[in-house]
Write an enzyme that holds these catalytic residues in place. Structure first.
Site, PDB file in Angstrom:
ATOM      1  N   VAL A  52      -6.968  13.774   2.701  1.00  0.00           N
ATOM      2  CA  VAL A  52      -8.205  13.522   1.949  1.00  0.00           C
ATOM      3  C   VAL A  52      -9.228  12.737   2.761  1.00  0.00           C
ATOM      4  CG1 VAL A  52      -6.979  13.615  -0.270  1.00  0.00           C
ATOM      5  CG2 VAL A  52      -7.420  11.395   0.813  1.00  0.00           C
ATOM      6  N   TYR A 145      -7.766  -2.764  -0.100  1.00  0.00           N
ATOM      7  CA  TYR A 145      -7.183  -1.925  -1.158  1.00  0.00           C
ATOM      8  C   TYR A 145      -7.859  -2.225  -2.511  1.00  0.00           C
ATOM      9  CZ  TYR A 145      -3.762   0.021  -4.427  1.00  0.00           C
ATOM     10  OH  TYR A 145      -3.168   0.715  -5.448  1.00  0.00           O
ATOM     11  N   ALA A 146      -7.974  -3.505  -2.846  1.00  0.00           N
ATOM     12  CA  ALA A 146      -8.570  -3.882  -4.138  1.00  0.00           C
ATOM     13  C   ALA A 146     -10.014  -3.391  -4.234  1.00  0.00           C
ATOM     14  CB  ALA A 146      -8.496  -5.397  -4.323  1.00  0.00           C
ATOM     15  N   LYS A 149     -10.261   0.356  -4.772  1.00  0.00           N
ATOM     16  CA  LYS A 149      -9.917   0.790  -6.128  1.00  0.00           C
ATOM     17  C   LYS A 149     -11.001   0.385  -7.131  1.00  0.00           C
ATOM     18  CE  LYS A 149      -6.086   2.971  -5.385  1.00  0.00           C
ATOM     19  NZ  LYS A 149      -5.859   4.352  -5.830  1.00  0.00           N
TER      20      LYS A 149
HETATM   21  N1  LIG Z   1       2.863   1.837  -6.815  1.00  0.00           N
HETATM   22  C1  LIG Z   1       2.152   1.069  -7.622  1.00  0.00           C
HETATM   23  O1  LIG Z   1       2.644   0.049  -8.150  1.00  0.00           O
HETATM   24  C2  LIG Z   1       0.726   1.406  -7.935  1.00  0.00           C
HETATM   25  C3  LIG Z   1       0.007   0.553  -8.785  1.00  0.00           C
HETATM   26  C4  LIG Z   1      -1.311   0.865  -9.075  1.00  0.00           C
HETATM   27  C5  LIG Z   1      -1.888   2.004  -8.538  1.00  0.00           C
HETATM   28  N2  LIG Z   1      -1.153   2.807  -7.729  1.00  0.00           N
HETATM   29  C6  LIG Z   1      -1.806   4.005  -7.187  1.00  0.00           C
HETATM   30  O2  LIG Z   1      -0.984   5.118  -7.449  1.00  0.00           O
HETATM   31  C7  LIG Z   1      -1.202   6.106  -6.438  1.00  0.00           C
HETATM   32  C8  LIG Z   1       0.129   6.544  -5.852  1.00  0.00           C
HETATM   33  O3  LIG Z   1       0.825   5.408  -5.370  1.00  0.00           O
HETATM   34  P1  LIG Z   1       2.349   5.501  -4.925  1.00  0.00           P
HETATM   35  O4  LIG Z   1       2.929   4.178  -5.221  1.00  0.00           O
HETATM   36  O5  LIG Z   1       2.964   6.708  -5.490  1.00  0.00           O
HETATM   37  O6  LIG Z   1       2.157   5.632  -3.311  1.00  0.00           O
HETATM   38  P2  LIG Z   1       3.101   6.354  -2.238  1.00  0.00           P
HETATM   39  O7  LIG Z   1       2.760   5.692  -0.948  1.00  0.00           O
HETATM   40  O8  LIG Z   1       4.511   6.369  -2.673  1.00  0.00           O
HETATM   41  O9  LIG Z   1       2.594   7.864  -2.226  1.00  0.00           O
HETATM   42  C9  LIG Z   1       1.316   8.183  -1.753  1.00  0.00           C
HETATM   43  C10 LIG Z   1       1.285   9.658  -1.392  1.00  0.00           C
HETATM   44  O10 LIG Z   1      -0.036   9.911  -0.895  1.00  0.00           O
HETATM   45  C11 LIG Z   1       0.082  10.622   0.325  1.00  0.00           C
HETATM   46  N3  LIG Z   1      -1.085  10.334   1.162  1.00  0.00           N
HETATM   47  C12 LIG Z   1      -1.388   9.195   1.800  1.00  0.00           C
HETATM   48  N4  LIG Z   1      -2.522   9.334   2.489  1.00  0.00           N
HETATM   49  C13 LIG Z   1      -2.958  10.591   2.275  1.00  0.00           C
HETATM   50  C14 LIG Z   1      -4.070  11.324   2.720  1.00  0.00           C
HETATM   51  N5  LIG Z   1      -4.961  10.818   3.583  1.00  0.00           N
HETATM   52  N6  LIG Z   1      -4.235  12.589   2.263  1.00  0.00           N
HETATM   53  C15 LIG Z   1      -3.318  13.140   1.429  1.00  0.00           C
HETATM   54  N7  LIG Z   1      -2.218  12.503   1.002  1.00  0.00           N
HETATM   55  C16 LIG Z   1      -2.052  11.236   1.425  1.00  0.00           C
HETATM   56  C17 LIG Z   1       1.384  10.148   0.953  1.00  0.00           C
HETATM   57  O11 LIG Z   1       1.883  11.064   1.914  1.00  0.00           O
HETATM   58  C18 LIG Z   1       2.276  10.031  -0.276  1.00  0.00           C
HETATM   59  O12 LIG Z   1       2.889  11.261  -0.599  1.00  0.00           O
HETATM   60  C19 LIG Z   1      -2.152   5.471  -5.439  1.00  0.00           C
HETATM   61  O13 LIG Z   1      -3.477   5.847  -5.747  1.00  0.00           O
HETATM   62  C20 LIG Z   1      -1.962   4.002  -5.680  1.00  0.00           C
HETATM   63  O14 LIG Z   1      -3.080   3.234  -5.258  1.00  0.00           O
HETATM   64  C21 LIG Z   1       0.137   2.545  -7.411  1.00  0.00           C
END
Ligand SMILES: NC(=O)c1ccc[n+]([C@@H]2O[C@H](COP(=O)([O-])OP(=O)(O)OC[C@H]3O[C@@H](n4cnc5c(N)ncnc54)[C@H](O)[C@@H]3O)[C@@H](O)[C@H]2O)c1
Length: 239
Positions: A52, A145-146, A149
């Protein structure tokens, strides 16, 4: 049909699973294509290479999806990178990398998907995965990051306003800490355990709950919900 960015693992995979269970044909767009393919096989969906952070890669992935499956009804902007760094330690290359994926990537995917919907006079749904960190600065993740978002929550409102007349809704979900491997990977197991025990609910957020909200926001009869940021944070932040 639904496209979930970053759908290879974690929350994206949980969202894809819920969408598949709700009857959607699901395409997982991820920069880790082999993992996306393995997840897609498990869910009965499809995988496409997608970074992305790259404008060209987004257009290529959308071209491929459109040629193979048609234009999706739903885009879930889930791909993001999380970094835990103190403000004084953040180097500008890492800052730029986080913004390129989390903010610029979100903008580009939304804009390019919406342009295609408009070109075909189609309605659709866009769901952005934001974060509690974008609302309160977060507990352990970094300023980059913050801030990325928080900006995603803002983009959600502006895209929602501009696309509402065309039957395209744009909403965000702002999860608190989730029961996913990425939390301990980002901030360490001890910090993750401290956060979990400090949550009002006494447990981390369930990714399946976020996924069910995506399914709800994607409904064809949910056209009145747009520009919203839905808090799912275990009572950690009440506003
Ligand atoms: N884990 C948490 O506690 C939490 C809390 C709040 C928000 N989020 C949000 O949830 C979403 C998913 O988080 P997660 O914990 O599953 O993360 P994760 O790191 O486990 O998974 C992220 C996925 O995104 C893919 N990715 C990373 N960069 C990319 C790019 N440039 N293009 C395409 N794909 C890409 C990775 O390969 C991976 O499959 C994110 O937007 C994160 O900010 C997570």
């Amino acid at each position: 049909m639904a496209l979930v960015t970053g759908g290879a693992r974690g929350l994206g995979a949980a969202i894809a699973e819920a969408l598949a269970a709700a009857g959607y044909q699901v395409v997982l767009g991820d920069r880790d294509l082999s993992l996306a393919q393995a997840t897609a096989t498990r869910l009965g969906g499809h995988a496409v290479a997608l970074d992305v952070a790259s404008e060209a890669a987004i257009e290529t992935a959308l071209d491929t999806i459109e040629a193979t499956h048609g234009l999706p009804w739903l885009l879930v902007n889930n791909a993001a990178i999380m970094k835990a760094q103190k403000v004084l330690d953040i180097d500008i290359d890492t800052f730029d990398a986080v913004m390129a994926v989390n903010l610029r990537g979100n903008f580009l995917c939304t804009q390019r998907f919406a342009r295609r919907l408009r070109a075909r006079d189609q309605a659709g749904r866009i769901v952005n995965i934001g974060s509690l960190a974008g609302q309160n600065g977060g507990t352990a993740t970094g300023a980059h990051y913050a801030a990325s978002k928080g900006a995603v929550h803002t983009l959600t409102k502006v895209f929602a306003r501009d696309l509402a007349p065309h039957g395209i809704t744009v909403n965000a979900i702002a999860p608190g800490p989730l029961d996913l491997p990425s939390v301990a990977e980002t901030i360490g197991a001890d910090a993750a355990a401290r956060i979990a025990s400090g949550l009002p609910t006494g447990h981390l957020g369930d990714p399946a709950t976020i996924a069910r909200m995506v399914v709800e926001l994607a409904r064809a009869d949910a056209g009145s919900i747009t520009g919203a940021t839905i808090d799912i944070n275990c009572g950690l932040y009440l506003r």
